[in-house]
Design an enzyme around this catalytic site. Structure first.
Site, short mmCIF file in Angstrom:
data_model
loop_
_atom_site.label_atom_id
_atom_site.label_comp_id
_atom_site.label_asym_id
_atom_site.label_seq_id
_atom_site.Cartn_x
_atom_site.Cartn_y
_atom_site.Cartn_z
N ASP A 173 -0.21 5.04 0.97
CA ASP A 173 -0.42 5.95 2.09
C ASP A 173 -0.42 5.19 3.41
O ASP A 173 -1.12 4.19 3.56
CB ASP A 173 -1.75 6.70 1.93
N ASP A 205 0.86 -1.18 0.00
CA ASP A 205 0.00 0.00 0.00
C ASP A 205 0.90 1.23 0.00
O ASP A 205 2.09 1.15 0.34
CB ASP A 205 -0.89 -0.03 1.24
#
Length: 260
Positions: free
Chosen positions: A15, A13
């Site tokens: 953020d 991922d």
């Protein structure tokens, strides 16, 4: 994690794992450089459909992270691939920005409000009431409803912003029609990323900062899952969930030694 094969592919991922409020998480640059040096295949994933991979690569570079556009997988790309598989050469009425419209154009979709096959909802910085009204009327007339991701809010320097999931809820309330969400936690997002990186579930790891999106989607796709505590989910919240990640570490810096 002994039941799994050695990790050959990495999904991460963005953020909360690699960047936080536009700044790199300590260890993120080393993680990317070590992956690049190792020759391991990897993708950086995001549910945000606003930006194209080239846009995101430039934003990451500004934060000191050298990630090629080819190593970025967005919910917009996953949505475009899903629609191209479902209805090749179709048409869509799109609420979104360049990340989504570009992805749909690249798979041969026509963007139109004249009897489209789909209404496709993504993120935009300025949701238009007239566009939302148009989407509602099309869906009322039987057009299929797709949304890039179910995230209700997104971050900004001023605070939370309504995101795709919140606007989808408004359209669903008006029409009685629920969308099909392509992005995390739908494991379809993980499987499409696996296909893009030519990986296999038993030898791929997913790194994320959220139990309710990254970890559950990775788990349901059969991946090893690594939860970092540098983002949304806190250590004391893990036991609230009926599933567990394969491993929990403080941050991406603690993943470095797992790359061989």
């Amino acid at each position: 994690m002994s039941k799994h094969k050695p990790i050959e592919c990495w999904l991460s991922d963005m953020d909360g794992v690699l960047v936080h409020e536009g700044l790199p998480v300590p260890g993120a640059a080393e993680f990317i450089s070590r992956l690049s040096a190792s020759g391991k295949r990897f993708l950086v994933l995001t549910n945000n459909s606003i930006y194209t991979p080239r846009d995101l690569a430039a934003r990451l570079a500004a934060a000191g992270l050298q990630v090629p556009a080819s190593a970025i997988w967005t919910s917009a790309l996953a949505t475009a691939q899903f629609l191209a598989d479902q209805r090749p050469g179709g048409s869509a009425y799109v609420i979104g920005e360049a990340g989504l419209t570009t992805a749909l154009h690249e798979v041969g979709y026509v963007l139109t409000d004249l009897n489209p096959d789909y209404v496709v909802l993504g993120e935009t910085r300025t949701y238009s009431f007239s566009q939302i009204t148009k989407a509602i009327r099309l869906i009322e007339n039987g057009v299929r409803f797709i949304a890039t991701n179910p995230d209700p809010v997104g971050p900004s320097h001023e605070g939370s912003l309504p995101a795709c999931g919140a606007v989808a809820a408004m359209i669903s309330k008006a029409t009685g029609v629920e969308p099909y969400f392509v992005g995390k936690p739908n494991p379809l997002m993980m499987r499409s990323a696996l296909n893009a990186v030519e990986g296999h579930s038993e030898s791929t790891a997913m790194i994320g900062d959220r139990m309710d999106t990254d970890v559950v989607a990775g788990m349901e796709a059969g991946l090893q899952t690594i939860l970092v505590l540098s983002g949304v989910t806190r250590a004391e919240q893990i036991d609230r969930f009926p599933y567990r990640p394969s491993r929990v570490v403080p941050s991406i810096a603690d993943v470095l030694d797992m790359i061989d």
